[in-house]
Scaffold this motif. Structure first.
Motif, PDB file in Angstrom:
ATOM      1  N   SER A   1     -19.597   5.999   2.799  1.00  0.00           N
ATOM      2  CA  SER A   1     -20.891   6.539   2.336  1.00  0.00           C
ATOM      3  C   SER A   1     -20.714   7.439   1.119  1.00  0.00           C
ATOM      4  N   ARG A   2     -19.524   7.983   0.930  1.00  0.00           N
ATOM      5  CA  ARG A   2     -19.231   8.823  -0.248  1.00  0.00           C
ATOM      6  C   ARG A   2     -18.529   8.010  -1.337  1.00  0.00           C
ATOM      7  N   ALA A   3     -18.426   6.692  -1.137  1.00  0.00           N
ATOM      8  CA  ALA A   3     -17.735   5.796  -2.076  1.00  0.00           C
ATOM      9  C   ALA A   3     -16.283   6.236  -2.290  1.00  0.00           C
ATOM     10  N   GLU A   4     -15.596   6.473  -1.181  1.00  0.00           N
ATOM     11  CA  GLU A   4     -14.185   6.879  -1.220  1.00  0.00           C
ATOM     12  C   GLU A   4     -13.373   6.038  -0.247  1.00  0.00           C
ATOM     13  N   GLY A   5     -12.092   5.876  -0.578  1.00  0.00           N
ATOM     14  CA  GLY A   5     -11.161   5.337   0.406  1.00  0.00           C
ATOM     15  C   GLY A   5     -10.737   6.458   1.338  1.00  0.00           C
ATOM     16  N   VAL A   6     -10.275   6.093   2.519  1.00  0.00           N
ATOM     17  CA  VAL A   6      -9.844   7.076   3.515  1.00  0.00           C
ATOM     18  C   VAL A   6      -8.408   7.530   3.227  1.00  0.00           C
ATOM     19  N   LEU A   7      -8.185   8.833   3.345  1.00  0.00           N
ATOM     20  CA  LEU A   7      -6.834   9.382   3.240  1.00  0.00           C
ATOM     21  C   LEU A   7      -6.359   9.755   4.643  1.00  0.00           C
ATOM     22  N   VAL A   8      -5.284   9.090   5.075  1.00  0.00           N
ATOM     23  CA  VAL A   8      -4.634   9.434   6.335  1.00  0.00           C
ATOM     24  C   VAL A   8      -3.432  10.307   5.970  1.00  0.00           C
ATOM     25  N   GLY A   9      -3.490  11.569   6.347  1.00  0.00           N
ATOM     26  CA  GLY A   9      -2.419  12.504   6.000  1.00  0.00           C
ATOM     27  C   GLY A   9      -1.482  12.726   7.176  1.00  0.00           C
ATOM     28  N   TYR A  10      -0.178  12.543   6.938  1.00  0.00           N
ATOM     29  CA  TYR A  10       0.837  12.666   7.999  1.00  0.00           C
ATOM     30  C   TYR A  10       1.646  13.939   7.821  1.00  0.00           C
ATOM     31  N   ALA A  11       1.948  14.603   8.934  1.00  0.00           N
ATOM     32  CA  ALA A  11       2.969  15.653   8.958  1.00  0.00           C
ATOM     33  C   ALA A  11       3.639  15.596  10.327  1.00  0.00           C
ATOM     34  N   MET A  12       4.750  16.312  10.465  1.00  0.00           N
ATOM     35  CA  MET A  12       5.521  16.296  11.704  1.00  0.00           C
ATOM     36  C   MET A  12       5.164  17.509  12.560  1.00  0.00           C
ATOM     37  N   ALA A  13       4.700  17.265  13.762  1.00  0.00           N
ATOM     38  CA  ALA A  13       4.386  18.361  14.681  1.00  0.00           C
ATOM     39  C   ALA A  13       5.663  19.123  15.035  1.00  0.00           C
TER      40      ALA A  13
ATOM     41  N   VAL B   1      -5.420  -0.090   6.058  1.00  0.00           N
ATOM     42  CA  VAL B   1      -4.868   0.955   5.193  1.00  0.00           C
ATOM     43  C   VAL B   1      -3.442   0.593   4.809  1.00  0.00           C
ATOM     44  N   ALA B   2      -3.010   1.104   3.666  1.00  0.00           N
ATOM     45  CA  ALA B   2      -1.644   0.866   3.186  1.00  0.00           C
ATOM     46  C   ALA B   2      -0.835   2.143   3.347  1.00  0.00           C
ATOM     47  N   GLY B   3       0.392   2.004   3.808  1.00  0.00           N
ATOM     48  CA  GLY B   3       1.263   3.167   3.966  1.00  0.00           C
ATOM     49  C   GLY B   3       2.705   2.827   3.638  1.00  0.00           C
ATOM     50  N   PHE B   4       3.555   3.822   3.572  1.00  0.00           N
ATOM     51  CA  PHE B   4       4.985   3.763   3.186  1.00  0.00           C
ATOM     52  C   PHE B   4       5.044   3.717   1.650  1.00  0.00           C
ATOM     53  N   GLY B   5       5.603   4.721   1.049  1.00  0.00           N
ATOM     54  CA  GLY B   5       5.874   4.700  -0.394  1.00  0.00           C
ATOM     55  C   GLY B   5       4.788   5.292  -1.268  1.00  0.00           C
ATOM     56  N   ILE B   6       3.634   5.661  -0.707  1.00  0.00           N
ATOM     57  CA  ILE B   6       2.516   6.157  -1.532  1.00  0.00           C
ATOM     58  C   ILE B   6       2.613   7.681  -1.631  1.00  0.00           C
TER      59      ILE B   6
ATOM     60  N   ALA C   1      -2.555   5.803  -5.332  1.00  0.00           N
ATOM     61  CA  ALA C   1      -3.756   5.716  -4.485  1.00  0.00           C
ATOM     62  C   ALA C   1      -4.872   4.984  -5.235  1.00  0.00           C
ATOM     63  N   ARG C   2      -5.012   5.293  -6.519  1.00  0.00           N
ATOM     64  CA  ARG C   2      -6.065   4.656  -7.330  1.00  0.00           C
ATOM     65  C   ARG C   2      -5.824   3.143  -7.434  1.00  0.00           C
ATOM     66  N   THR C   3      -4.572   2.760  -7.597  1.00  0.00           N
ATOM     67  CA  THR C   3      -4.218   1.340  -7.692  1.00  0.00           C
ATOM     68  C   THR C   3      -4.620   0.581  -6.432  1.00  0.00           C
ATOM     69  N   LEU C   4      -4.479   1.232  -5.292  1.00  0.00           N
ATOM     70  CA  LEU C   4      -4.725   0.562  -4.015  1.00  0.00           C
ATOM     71  C   LEU C   4      -6.167   0.679  -3.534  1.00  0.00           C
ATOM     72  N   ALA C   5      -6.931   1.593  -4.126  1.00  0.00           N
ATOM     73  CA  ALA C   5      -8.266   1.914  -3.605  1.00  0.00           C
ATOM     74  C   ALA C   5      -9.202   0.713  -3.526  1.00  0.00           C
ATOM     75  N   SER C   6      -9.035  -0.242  -4.435  1.00  0.00           N
ATOM     76  CA  SER C   6      -9.945  -1.392  -4.412  1.00  0.00           C
ATOM     77  C   SER C   6      -9.433  -2.535  -3.527  1.00  0.00           C
ATOM     78  N   HIS C   7      -8.212  -2.396  -3.008  1.00  0.00           N
ATOM     79  CA  HIS C   7      -7.627  -3.472  -2.197  1.00  0.00           C
ATOM     80  C   HIS C   7      -7.477  -3.098  -0.718  1.00  0.00           C
TER      81      HIS C   7
END
Length: 263
Positions: A14-26, A211-216, A222-228
């Motif tokens: 609805s905000r015309a954005e891709g989702v950001l999944v942010g990872y950290a180690m508990a 979603v795409a992960g590993f290496g980003i 992120a911009r390169t992948l946003a449309s795919h």
């Protein structure tokens, strides 16, 4: 299924954005500090938080996350402690942000599949990623998770055939995590040239977001992948930033990457 993850993707759309999944180690470098790191990811723009739970043999993780895992294990960050001491304060502070546990099958089996699923949902976990769980062996665990409303989020490797990707996507819950590069997690200067094509292939057959992960690790990737893809997962770059310069650095990096996901 929990529905929380679907809502996070709908809000981003609805905000015309891709989702950001942010990872950290508990538990890296201790439980209290890691809660602040996770909070910084949300404040920086992460739509979904991936909560790493340390394991002694993290086969999918590169050197940055392996080191974080070792620090967390030294700090006593067991799965039970993460469920009791990390998830509840995050849930309280960010009730709309889905929290996803990322760990390994043995960690869940040690606690007990049904017990884990029940505790996880009671504490406020929306989904779980188990990178060492083969799709062929996931049916029983997925049924256990489904009964509690916990999403079992599958991974799709770069080497996965089109037919297999279709089978994985068909049974997906939450989202499909497309691994962008062969090997382990970690920052990459360049992503594979055929990645966008592979993402589009999985998206065509998937009933849930991809979603795409590993290496980003930066805004441009992120911009390169946003449309795919419907979003990206960022882990090693955030873990490195938080470890080197504290939660504020991870927050800034999240904000940079989120800018790259605006469509």
């Amino acid at each position: 299924m929990s529905g929380e993850i679907a809502k996070a993707f709908a809000r981003a759309r609805s905000r015309a954005e891709g989702v950001l999944v942010g990872y950290a180690m508990a538990g890296d470098p201790n439980i209290e500090r890691s809660v602040e790191v996770f909070a910084a990811l949300v404040e920086g723009g992460a739509d979904i938080v991936e909560v790493g739970v340390a394991f002694s043999d993290p086969i999918a993780d590169g050197p940055v996350i392996q080191a974080a895992s070792e620090r967390a294990l030294r700090a006593g960050a067991t799965l039970r402690r993460v469920l009791d001491e990390v998830i509840p304060p995050l849930r309280q502070r960010f009730p709309e942000t889905p929290l996803v546990i990322m760990t390994y099958v043995n960690v869940v089996l040690a606690l007990g599949e049904a017990r884990y699923a029940k505790l996880a949902r009671e504490r406020g976990v929306a989904g779980t990623i188990l990178p060492d769980l083969p799709p062929e062996e996931s049916e029983s665990l997925r049924a256990t998770f489904d009964a509690e409303g916990l999403d079992l989020i599958p991974l799709c490797a770069p080497t996965t055939s089109a037919a297999r990707a279709q089978a994985i996507a068909k049974d997906a819950r939450g989202f499909v995590y497309c691994v962008s590069v062969a090997g382990v997690t970690g920052m990459r200067a360049e992503l594979p040239p055929d990645l966008s094509e592979r993402l589009e292939l999985v998206r065509r057959v998937s009933p849930v977001p991809v979603v795409a992960g590993f290496g980003i690790s930066n805004e441009e990737q992120a911009r390169t992948l946003a449309s795919h893809a419907d979003g990206v997962v960022v882990g090693s770059a955030l873990v490195r930033a938080a470890n080197a310069d504290g939660p504020a650095a991870a927050k800034r990096l999240c904000a940079d990457i989120k800018r790259g996901l605006k469509r």
